[in-house]
Motif scaffolding. Structure first.
Motif, PDB file in Angstrom:
ATOM      1  N   TYR A  24       4.367  -1.290  11.352  1.00 22.00           N
ATOM      2  CA  TYR A  24       5.046  -0.627  10.238  1.00 22.00           C
ATOM      3  C   TYR A  24       4.946   0.885  10.401  1.00 22.00           C
ATOM      4  O   TYR A  24       3.899   1.405  10.800  1.00 22.00           O
ATOM      5  CB  TYR A  24       4.400  -1.014   8.909  1.00 22.00           C
ATOM      6  CG  TYR A  24       4.421  -2.491   8.626  1.00 22.00           C
ATOM      7  CD1 TYR A  24       5.443  -3.049   7.860  1.00 22.00           C
ATOM      8  CD2 TYR A  24       3.428  -3.338   9.114  1.00 22.00           C
ATOM      9  CE1 TYR A  24       5.473  -4.416   7.599  1.00 22.00           C
ATOM     10  CE2 TYR A  24       3.452  -4.703   8.849  1.00 22.00           C
ATOM     11  CZ  TYR A  24       4.471  -5.232   8.100  1.00 22.00           C
ATOM     12  OH  TYR A  24       4.498  -6.579   7.838  1.00 22.00           O
ATOM     13  N   CYS A  26       4.598   4.452   8.601  1.00 22.46           N
ATOM     14  CA  CYS A  26       3.992   4.845   7.322  1.00 22.46           C
ATOM     15  C   CYS A  26       4.183   6.338   7.077  1.00 22.46           C
ATOM     16  O   CYS A  26       4.109   7.144   8.003  1.00 22.46           O
ATOM     17  CB  CYS A  26       2.504   4.514   7.336  1.00 22.46           C
ATOM     18  SG  CYS A  26       2.154   2.787   7.697  1.00 22.46           S
ATOM     19  N   ASP A  31      -1.532   5.697   3.586  1.00 21.71           N
ATOM     20  CA  ASP A  31      -0.693   4.499   3.614  1.00 21.71           C
ATOM     21  C   ASP A  31      -0.931   3.699   4.893  1.00 21.71           C
ATOM     22  O   ASP A  31      -0.982   2.475   4.866  1.00 21.71           O
ATOM     23  CB  ASP A  31       0.785   4.872   3.512  1.00 21.71           C
ATOM     24  CG  ASP A  31       1.161   5.429   2.156  1.00 21.71           C
ATOM     25  OD1 ASP A  31       0.507   5.060   1.157  1.00 21.71           O
ATOM     26  OD2 ASP A  31       2.093   6.246   2.082  1.00 21.71           O
ATOM     27  N   SER A  34      -4.310   1.816   4.760  1.00 27.86           N
ATOM     28  CA  SER A  34      -4.287   0.640   3.884  1.00 27.86           C
ATOM     29  C   SER A  34      -3.160  -0.316   4.253  1.00 27.86           C
ATOM     30  O   SER A  34      -3.134  -1.454   3.792  1.00 27.86           O
ATOM     31  CB  SER A  34      -4.130   1.078   2.427  1.00 27.86           C
ATOM     32  OG  SER A  34      -2.867   1.686   2.240  1.00 27.86           O
ATOM     33  N   CYS A  35      -2.220   0.156   5.078  1.00 24.67           N
ATOM     34  CA  CYS A  35      -1.029  -0.600   5.495  1.00 24.67           C
ATOM     35  C   CYS A  35      -0.193  -0.991   4.276  1.00 24.67           C
ATOM     36  O   CYS A  35       0.340  -2.098   4.187  1.00 24.67           O
ATOM     37  CB  CYS A  35      -1.387  -1.808   6.354  1.00 24.67           C
ATOM     38  SG  CYS A  35      -0.147  -2.130   7.629  1.00 24.67           S
ATOM     39  N   ASN A  36      -0.068  -0.052   3.324  1.00 21.51           N
ATOM     40  CA  ASN A  36       0.769  -0.204   2.134  1.00 21.51           C
ATOM     41  C   ASN A  36       1.833   0.880   2.148  1.00 21.51           C
ATOM     42  O   ASN A  36       1.652   1.930   2.755  1.00 21.51           O
ATOM     43  CB  ASN A  36      -0.070  -0.066   0.856  1.00 21.51           C
ATOM     44  CG  ASN A  36      -1.014  -1.230   0.686  1.00 21.51           C
ATOM     45  OD1 ASN A  36      -0.712  -2.358   1.051  1.00 21.51           O
ATOM     46  ND2 ASN A  36      -2.186  -0.950   0.155  1.00 21.51           N
ATOM     47  N   ASN A  37       2.954   0.637   1.453  1.00 23.93           N
ATOM     48  CA  ASN A  37       4.025   1.615   1.324  1.00 23.93           C
ATOM     49  C   ASN A  37       4.620   1.981   2.690  1.00 23.93           C
ATOM     50  O   ASN A  37       4.987   3.118   2.925  1.00 23.93           O
ATOM     51  CB  ASN A  37       3.526   2.880   0.596  1.00 23.93           C
ATOM     52  CG  ASN A  37       4.666   3.760   0.146  1.00 23.93           C
ATOM     53  OD1 ASN A  37       5.748   3.280  -0.152  1.00 23.93           O
ATOM     54  ND2 ASN A  37       4.418   5.051   0.107  1.00 23.93           N
ATOM     55  N   CYS A  38       4.686   1.021   3.610  1.00 28.02           N
ATOM     56  CA  CYS A  38       5.168   1.255   4.967  1.00 28.02           C
ATOM     57  C   CYS A  38       6.377   0.369   5.241  1.00 28.02           C
ATOM     58  O   CYS A  38       6.533  -0.677   4.623  1.00 28.02           O
ATOM     59  CB  CYS A  38       4.065   0.957   5.980  1.00 28.02           C
ATOM     60  SG  CYS A  38       2.559   1.915   5.704  1.00 28.02           S
ATOM     61  N   LYS A  40       8.715  -1.907   7.842  1.00 26.41           N
ATOM     62  CA  LYS A  40       8.622  -2.723   9.046  1.00 26.41           C
ATOM     63  C   LYS A  40       9.405  -2.064  10.177  1.00 26.41           C
ATOM     64  O   LYS A  40      10.533  -1.620   9.983  1.00 26.41           O
ATOM     65  CB  LYS A  40       9.160  -4.122   8.762  1.00 26.41           C
ATOM     66  CG  LYS A  40       8.992  -5.099   9.880  1.00 26.41           C
ATOM     67  CD  LYS A  40       9.459  -6.476   9.437  1.00 26.41           C
ATOM     68  CE  LYS A  40       9.461  -7.451  10.569  1.00 26.41           C
ATOM     69  NZ  LYS A  40       9.911  -8.777  10.146  1.00 26.41           N
ATOM     70  N   LYS A 132      -6.946  -5.160  11.672  1.00 28.43           N
ATOM     71  CA  LYS A 132      -5.860  -4.309  11.194  1.00 28.43           C
ATOM     72  C   LYS A 132      -5.688  -3.133  12.150  1.00 28.43           C
ATOM     73  O   LYS A 132      -6.648  -2.432  12.472  1.00 28.43           O
ATOM     74  CB  LYS A 132      -6.147  -3.771   9.789  1.00 28.43           C
ATOM     75  CG  LYS A 132      -5.867  -4.737   8.689  1.00 28.43           C
ATOM     76  CD  LYS A 132      -6.035  -4.045   7.361  1.00 28.43           C
ATOM     77  CE  LYS A 132      -5.246  -4.732   6.288  1.00 28.43           C
ATOM     78  NZ  LYS A 132      -5.402  -4.061   5.001  1.00 28.43           N
ATOM     79  N   CYS A 148       0.868   1.298  11.175  1.00 29.27           N
ATOM     80  CA  CYS A 148      -0.160   0.293  10.931  1.00 29.27           C
ATOM     81  C   CYS A 148       0.386  -1.032  11.409  1.00 29.27           C
ATOM     82  O   CYS A 148       1.567  -1.154  11.724  1.00 29.27           O
ATOM     83  CB  CYS A 148      -0.554   0.223   9.462  1.00 29.27           C
ATOM     84  SG  CYS A 148       0.727  -0.451   8.376  1.00 29.27           S
ATOM     85  N   LYS A 150      -0.387  -5.556  11.160  1.00 26.24           N
ATOM     86  CA  LYS A 150      -1.185  -6.691  10.717  1.00 26.24           C
ATOM     87  C   LYS A 150      -0.478  -7.968  11.096  1.00 26.24           C
ATOM     88  O   LYS A 150       0.664  -7.976  11.487  1.00 26.24           O
ATOM     89  CB  LYS A 150      -1.461  -6.632   9.217  1.00 26.24           C
ATOM     90  CG  LYS A 150      -0.249  -6.398   8.341  1.00 26.24           C
ATOM     91  CD  LYS A 150      -0.640  -6.198   6.900  1.00 26.24           C
ATOM     92  CE  LYS A 150       0.593  -5.810   6.074  1.00 26.24           C
ATOM     93  NZ  LYS A 150       0.321  -5.603   4.706  1.00 26.24           N
TER      94      LYS A 150
END
Length: 150
Positions: A24, A26, A31, A34-38, A40, A132, A148, A150
């Motif tokens: 992803y 980011c 971000d 935490s691998c959020n708000n990214c 693909k 991660k 990031c 996962k």
């Protein structure tokens, strides 16, 4: 049956672990951590060899491979014209703990002898923490890119 057992034994003893992850893009380091708000971006296969302390990153969509390993190059002069002589250093370190935990850092510095200025030419960080993936790449623009997985 013996052939199947032999193949399984070879795979286990080689300690090369492959993991397919979704990568992803980011907007910020937080971000990416935490691998959020990214968004693909692509897929990647990560193969870790604990015995040789090497990591292979395979990008199937672009058909490219990147090998991470510890290599040190220091005090390498690059000079075609003595007015623009520069000292270029590259340091790479990779520490593999196990297939789900490793850390890579590469820093390239340039020292310009004409102005006595030192600049980070490129800084690259990649790691896997508890499965991660995290990456940061910053060049001369000083605008880092984050990923990031996962």
């Amino acid at each position: 049956m013996k052939i199947l057992l032999t193949i399984c034994l070879l795979l286990i003893t080689s300690q090369v672990f492959a993991k397919k992850i979704t990568v992803y893009d980011c907007p910020t380091e937080a971000d990416a951590r935490s691998c959020n708000n990214c968004k693909k971006s692509s897929y990647m296969n990560i193969k870790v060899n604990v015995n040789t302390n090497k990591v292979l990153l395979q990008h199937p969509e672009s058909n490219t491979n990147t090998y991470l390993q510890t290599v040190k190059h220091e005090d390498e002069w690059i000079a075609k014209n003595t007015n623009f002589a520069s000292l270029w250093t590259v340091k790479e370190t990779l520490e593999v703990f196990d297939e789900d935990n490793w850390e890579y850092l590469k820093v390239e510095n340039v020292f310009y002898t004409s102005t006595n200025q030192r600049r980070i030419f490129r800084e690259q960080k990649e790691s896997m923490v508890n499965g991660k993936y995290y990456a940061m790449d910053r060049g001369l623009t000083n605008y880092p890119f984050y990923w990031c997985g996962k």
